[in-house]
Design an enzyme around this catalytic site. Structure first.
Site, PDB file in Angstrom:
ATOM      1  N   PRO A 203      -3.814  -0.288  18.983  1.00  0.00           N
ATOM      2  CA  PRO A 203      -3.587  -0.724  17.598  1.00  0.00           C
ATOM      3  C   PRO A 203      -3.711   0.380  16.543  1.00  0.00           C
ATOM      4  CG  PRO A 203      -5.696  -1.532  18.425  1.00  0.00           C
ATOM      5  CD  PRO A 203      -4.993  -0.911  19.581  1.00  0.00           C
TER       6      PRO A 203
ATOM      7  N   TYR B 195       4.196   6.176  10.278  1.00  0.00           N
ATOM      8  CA  TYR B 195       3.307   5.084   9.874  1.00  0.00           C
ATOM      9  C   TYR B 195       4.089   4.001   9.118  1.00  0.00           C
ATOM     10  CZ  TYR B 195      -0.999   2.711   8.596  1.00  0.00           C
ATOM     11  OH  TYR B 195      -1.996   1.781   8.472  1.00  0.00           O
TER      12      TYR B 195
ATOM     13  N   LYS C 117       1.352  -0.712  15.094  1.00  0.00           N
ATOM     14  CA  LYS C 117       2.769  -0.841  15.473  1.00  0.00           C
ATOM     15  C   LYS C 117       3.119  -2.091  16.291  1.00  0.00           C
ATOM     16  CE  LYS C 117       4.401   2.716  13.506  1.00  0.00           C
ATOM     17  NZ  LYS C 117       4.256   2.193  12.166  1.00  0.00           N
TER      18      LYS C 117
ATOM     19  N   TYR D 261      -8.957   5.453   8.153  1.00  0.00           N
ATOM     20  CA  TYR D 261      -9.101   5.705   9.590  1.00  0.00           C
ATOM     21  C   TYR D 261     -10.100   6.849   9.752  1.00  0.00           C
ATOM     22  CZ  TYR D 261      -4.800   3.006  10.453  1.00  0.00           C
ATOM     23  OH  TYR D 261      -3.857   2.015  10.526  1.00  0.00           O
TER      24      TYR D 261
ATOM     25  N   HIS E 143       0.839  -1.196   0.000  1.00  0.00           N
ATOM     26  CA  HIS E 143       0.000   0.000   0.000  1.00  0.00           C
ATOM     27  C   HIS E 143       0.876   1.250   0.000  1.00  0.00           C
ATOM     28  CE1 HIS E 143      -4.195  -1.531   1.458  1.00  0.00           C
ATOM     29  NE2 HIS E 143      -3.674  -2.309   0.532  1.00  0.00           N
TER      30      HIS E 143
HETATM   31  P1  RFL Z   1       1.708 -12.737  21.185  1.00  0.00           P
HETATM   32  O1  RFL Z   1       1.216 -12.695  19.764  1.00  0.00           O
HETATM   33  O2  RFL Z   1       0.766 -12.416  22.262  1.00  0.00           O
HETATM   34  O3  RFL Z   1       2.328 -14.188  21.408  1.00  0.00           O
HETATM   35  C1  RFL Z   1       2.746 -14.622  22.689  1.00  0.00           C
HETATM   36  C2  RFL Z   1       2.692 -16.126  22.729  1.00  0.00           C
HETATM   37  O4  RFL Z   1       3.138 -16.577  24.005  1.00  0.00           O
HETATM   38  C3  RFL Z   1       2.245 -17.594  24.473  1.00  0.00           C
HETATM   39  N1  RFL Z   1       2.331 -17.643  25.947  1.00  0.00           N
HETATM   40  C4  RFL Z   1       3.045 -18.571  26.625  1.00  0.00           C
HETATM   41  N2  RFL Z   1       3.784 -19.604  26.194  1.00  0.00           N
HETATM   42  C5  RFL Z   1       4.388 -20.374  27.133  1.00  0.00           C
HETATM   43  N3  RFL Z   1       4.254 -20.149  28.476  1.00  0.00           N
HETATM   44  C6  RFL Z   1       3.503 -19.128  28.962  1.00  0.00           C
HETATM   45  N4  RFL Z   1       3.387 -18.917  30.278  1.00  0.00           N
HETATM   46  C7  RFL Z   1       2.866 -18.289  28.004  1.00  0.00           C
HETATM   47  N5  RFL Z   1       2.072 -17.192  28.109  1.00  0.00           N
HETATM   48  C8  RFL Z   1       1.755 -16.816  26.860  1.00  0.00           C
HETATM   49  C9  RFL Z   1       0.888 -17.169  23.957  1.00  0.00           C
HETATM   50  O5  RFL Z   1      -0.035 -18.266  23.892  1.00  0.00           O
HETATM   51  C10 RFL Z   1       1.262 -16.641  22.560  1.00  0.00           C
HETATM   52  O6  RFL Z   1       1.215 -17.661  21.583  1.00  0.00           O
HETATM   53  O7  RFL Z   1       2.975 -11.763  21.376  1.00  0.00           O
HETATM   54  P2  RFL Z   1       4.151 -11.414  20.338  1.00  0.00           P
HETATM   55  O8  RFL Z   1       4.698 -12.653  19.699  1.00  0.00           O
HETATM   56  O9  RFL Z   1       5.065 -10.519  21.076  1.00  0.00           O
HETATM   57  O10 RFL Z   1       3.425 -10.612  19.141  1.00  0.00           O
HETATM   58  C11 RFL Z   1       2.836  -9.357  19.364  1.00  0.00           C
HETATM   59  C12 RFL Z   1       1.667  -9.148  18.395  1.00  0.00           C
HETATM   60  O11 RFL Z   1       0.823 -10.267  18.454  1.00  0.00           O
HETATM   61  C13 RFL Z   1       0.872  -7.877  18.737  1.00  0.00           C
HETATM   62  O12 RFL Z   1       1.739  -6.809  19.040  1.00  0.00           O
HETATM   63  C14 RFL Z   1      -0.023  -7.406  17.547  1.00  0.00           C
HETATM   64  O13 RFL Z   1      -1.012  -8.351  17.275  1.00  0.00           O
HETATM   65  C15 RFL Z   1      -0.668  -6.059  17.860  1.00  0.00           C
HETATM   66  N6  RFL Z   1      -1.594  -5.605  16.815  1.00  0.00           N
HETATM   67  C16 RFL Z   1      -1.124  -5.012  15.651  1.00  0.00           C
HETATM   68  N7  RFL Z   1       0.202  -4.900  15.429  1.00  0.00           N
HETATM   69  C17 RFL Z   1       0.664  -4.360  14.248  1.00  0.00           C
HETATM   70  O14 RFL Z   1       1.879  -4.240  14.071  1.00  0.00           O
HETATM   71  N8  RFL Z   1      -0.195  -3.954  13.237  1.00  0.00           N
HETATM   72  C18 RFL Z   1      -1.541  -4.072  13.374  1.00  0.00           C
HETATM   73  O15 RFL Z   1      -2.246  -3.754  12.423  1.00  0.00           O
HETATM   74  C19 RFL Z   1      -2.060  -4.586  14.632  1.00  0.00           C
HETATM   75  N9  RFL Z   1      -3.375  -4.719  14.810  1.00  0.00           N
HETATM   76  C20 RFL Z   1      -2.977  -5.759  17.001  1.00  0.00           C
HETATM   77  C21 RFL Z   1      -3.845  -5.284  15.967  1.00  0.00           C
HETATM   78  C22 RFL Z   1      -3.502  -6.350  18.146  1.00  0.00           C
HETATM   79  C23 RFL Z   1      -4.869  -6.472  18.278  1.00  0.00           C
HETATM   80  N10 RFL Z   1      -5.339  -7.102  19.474  1.00  0.00           N
HETATM   81  C24 RFL Z   1      -6.383  -8.031  19.517  1.00  0.00           C
HETATM   82  C25 RFL Z   1      -4.603  -6.940  20.702  1.00  0.00           C
HETATM   83  C26 RFL Z   1      -5.206  -5.402  16.096  1.00  0.00           C
HETATM   84  C27 RFL Z   1      -5.736  -5.967  17.267  1.00  0.00           C
HETATM   85  C28 RFL Z   1      -7.233  -6.001  17.358  1.00  0.00           C
HETATM   86  C1  PHB Z   2      -5.903  -4.659  10.896  1.00  0.00           C
HETATM   87  O1  PHB Z   2      -6.052  -4.832   9.667  1.00  0.00           O
HETATM   88  O2  PHB Z   2      -6.191  -5.521  11.717  1.00  0.00           O
HETATM   89  C2  PHB Z   2      -5.385  -3.344  11.366  1.00  0.00           C
HETATM   90  C3  PHB Z   2      -4.897  -2.436  10.445  1.00  0.00           C
HETATM   91  C4  PHB Z   2      -4.427  -1.206  10.868  1.00  0.00           C
HETATM   92  C5  PHB Z   2      -4.445  -0.905  12.215  1.00  0.00           C
HETATM   93  C6  PHB Z   2      -4.910  -1.820  13.142  1.00  0.00           C
HETATM   94  C7  PHB Z   2      -5.393  -3.052  12.715  1.00  0.00           C
HETATM   95  O3  PHB Z   2      -3.997   0.319  12.625  1.00  0.00           O
END
Ligand code: RFL
Ligand code: PHB
Length: 389
Positions: A292, A383, A296, A200, A72
């Site tokens: 989110p 961004y 990042k 957004y 994008h």
């Molecule tokens: P995770 O993905 O939470 O993975 C951690 C893993 O550790 C396991 N775990 C354990 N394992 C062994 N022993 C224990 N005691 C444990 N406790 C936990 C868990 O089961 C899991 O498998 O962390 P990690 O790897 O650091 O990754 C981080 C990302 O997942 C997170 O930052 C992103 O998803 C955030 N996020 C976004 N990030 C972006 O860069 N761009 C986005 O567009 C974006 N959109 C989002 C998001 C997060 C969202 N939510 C639901 C929080 C959108 C949403 C809605």
């Molecule tokens: C997503 O597609 O899940 C998404 C995209 C951009 C954001 C957050 C989540 O800032």
């Protein structure tokens, strides 16, 4: 069992670190408390910075992302019922890649299985020990039987609710936190995106985001109350509320359909300092959370892992400097992303105590933003992602 690096958690941080270390010839074992299907079932991030794309390439798992991901060049801000495009590529020379976290995770898991690298799923009662001395090790139970893994180092990639950060003595760690007074209700559906780039929206009824996973799969979000329960939101109610927040011409182009997934996420800013405790290193959501809005979280997890991979590689090549510098280097980038995510969240959401003054301040800032090349460049630089220094 013995290895060089014990990695706790098979989210994107743990899996990417495992892949990069293996490329550098550093043995590692991943210990995850959930099943692979459970990890793949979590619908989260969708936008990758170039630095994340580069790290996935370095780990040798980028080919499907380059085939199926959507580069994008721009992103839209919508307020006062009007859409404004920010030309990310024109302003910075960089672009972002739309490719879901689920797909990144799947590619990393498939590559690990193909390479025959060790990973333990469904590990019960995972604990980390001895990281402040010279005998770091991990224990867990599998089928009721106690297991032990000895290692040179432990990487805490176990997310916000993990065991690694919680195992650090409270006097050794400083926590900084802000919790926001609203959440995001997300919906995933197999319908074409309403627009080819992300939108957004700042609206008097609350923030909304139009995102996507492919030309046929859309991801939409609505700002919701922290008291809302996902069961209270039928698909019809979601689509009706999204249409209210979109400008009428855009709402008319929206394709709706049955949801594949719906969930509510709270919004939080959080940083734990430092990120090294003897032979334990934290990375990703284990050390920090961003709301989110700036996309990042996954990207910061990837850059932490990039720094940690370089530091461990240097260590095993005979230089200690990298490990000593890891925490400071990572935190330098993290705080900038925390600031950006907090700022964009504050600019785009309705705050319960914001009042008409708060709304006017947002409007004035948004009008300035889209009329100033300097302000748009600042947004675009953040961004697409700041450099990894
Ligand atoms: P995770 O993905 O939470 O993975 C951690 C893993 O550790 C396991 N775990 C354990 N394992 C062994 N022993 C224990 N005691 C444990 N406790 C936990 C868990 O089961 C899991 O498998 O962390 P990690 O790897 O650091 O990754 C981080 C990302 O997942 C997170 O930052 C992103 O998803 C955030 N996020 C976004 N990030 C972006 O860069 N761009 C986005 O567009 C974006 N959109 C989002 C998001 C997060 C969202 N939510 C639901 C929080 C959108 C949403 C809605
Ligand atoms: C997503 O597609 O899940 C998404 C995209 C951009 C954001 C957050 C989540 O800032």
């Amino acid at each position: 069992m013995r290895t060089q690096v014990a990695i706790i958690g098979a989210g994107p941080s743990g899996l990417l670190l495992g892949a990069l270390l293996a490329k550098a010839g550093i043995a590692n074992v991943i210990v995850e408390q959930r099943s692979a299907d459970y990890v793949l079932g979590r619908i989260r991030a969708g936008v990758l910075e170039q630095t994340t794309v580069d790290l996935l390439d370095a780990a040798g798992v980028g080919s499907r992302m380059h085939r199926e991901g959507l580069p994008h060049d721009g992103v839209e801000l919508c307020f006062g019922g009007e859409r404004h495009r920010i030309d990310l590529h024109g302003l910075t020379g960089k672009r972002v890649m739309v490719y879901g976290q689920t797909e990144v995770t799947r590619d990393l898991m498939d590559a690990r299985t193909a390479a025959g690298l060790p990973i333990v799923y469904e590990a019960d009662d995972v604990r980390v020990h001895g990281f402040d001395g010279s005998t770091p090790h991990v224990t867990w139970r599998a089928g009721g039987v106690e297991q032990r893994l000895d290692a040179d180092f432990i990487a805490g990639c176990d997310g916000f609710h993990g065991v690694c950060r919680a195992s650090v003595p409270t006097e050794a760690i400083q926590l900084h936190e802000r919790v926001y007074p609203f959440g995001w209700l997300g919906l995933l559906a197999d319908v074409p995106p309403v627009h080819h780039e992300l939108i957004y929206l700042n609206h008097e009824r609350g923030f909304a985001l139009c995102s996507q996973r492919s030309h046929t799969r859309s991801r939409y979000y609505l700002q919701c109350s922290l008291d809302d329960k996902v069961e209270q939101w039928s698909d019809d109610a979601f689509w009706a509320e999204l249409k209210r927040r979109l400008p009428p011409a855009t709402a008319a182009e929206l394709t709706t359909g049955p949801s594949l997934e719906k969930s509510i996420a709270p919004l939080r800013s959080f940083v734990a300092e430092p990120m090294r405790f003897g032979r334990l290193f934290l990375a990703g959501d284990a050390a920090h959370i961003v709301p989110p809005t700036g996309a990042k979280g996954l990207n910061l997890a990837a850059s932490d892992v990039g720094f940690l991979w370089q530091a461990l590689d240097e260590h095993y090549r005979g230089s200690a400097g990298g490990l000593d510098g890891y925490s400071e280097r990572a935190l330098h980038r993290i705080w900038k992303a925390e600031r950006f995510s907090w700022w964009l969240t504050s600019l785009m959401h309705r705050f319960p105590d914001g009042g008409s003054f708060g709304a006017k301040m947002q409007q004035a800032e948004l009008e300035y933003l889209v009329s100033s090349q300097a302000a748009m460049t600042t947004l675009a630089e953040n961004y697409v992602g700041l450099p990894m220094k």
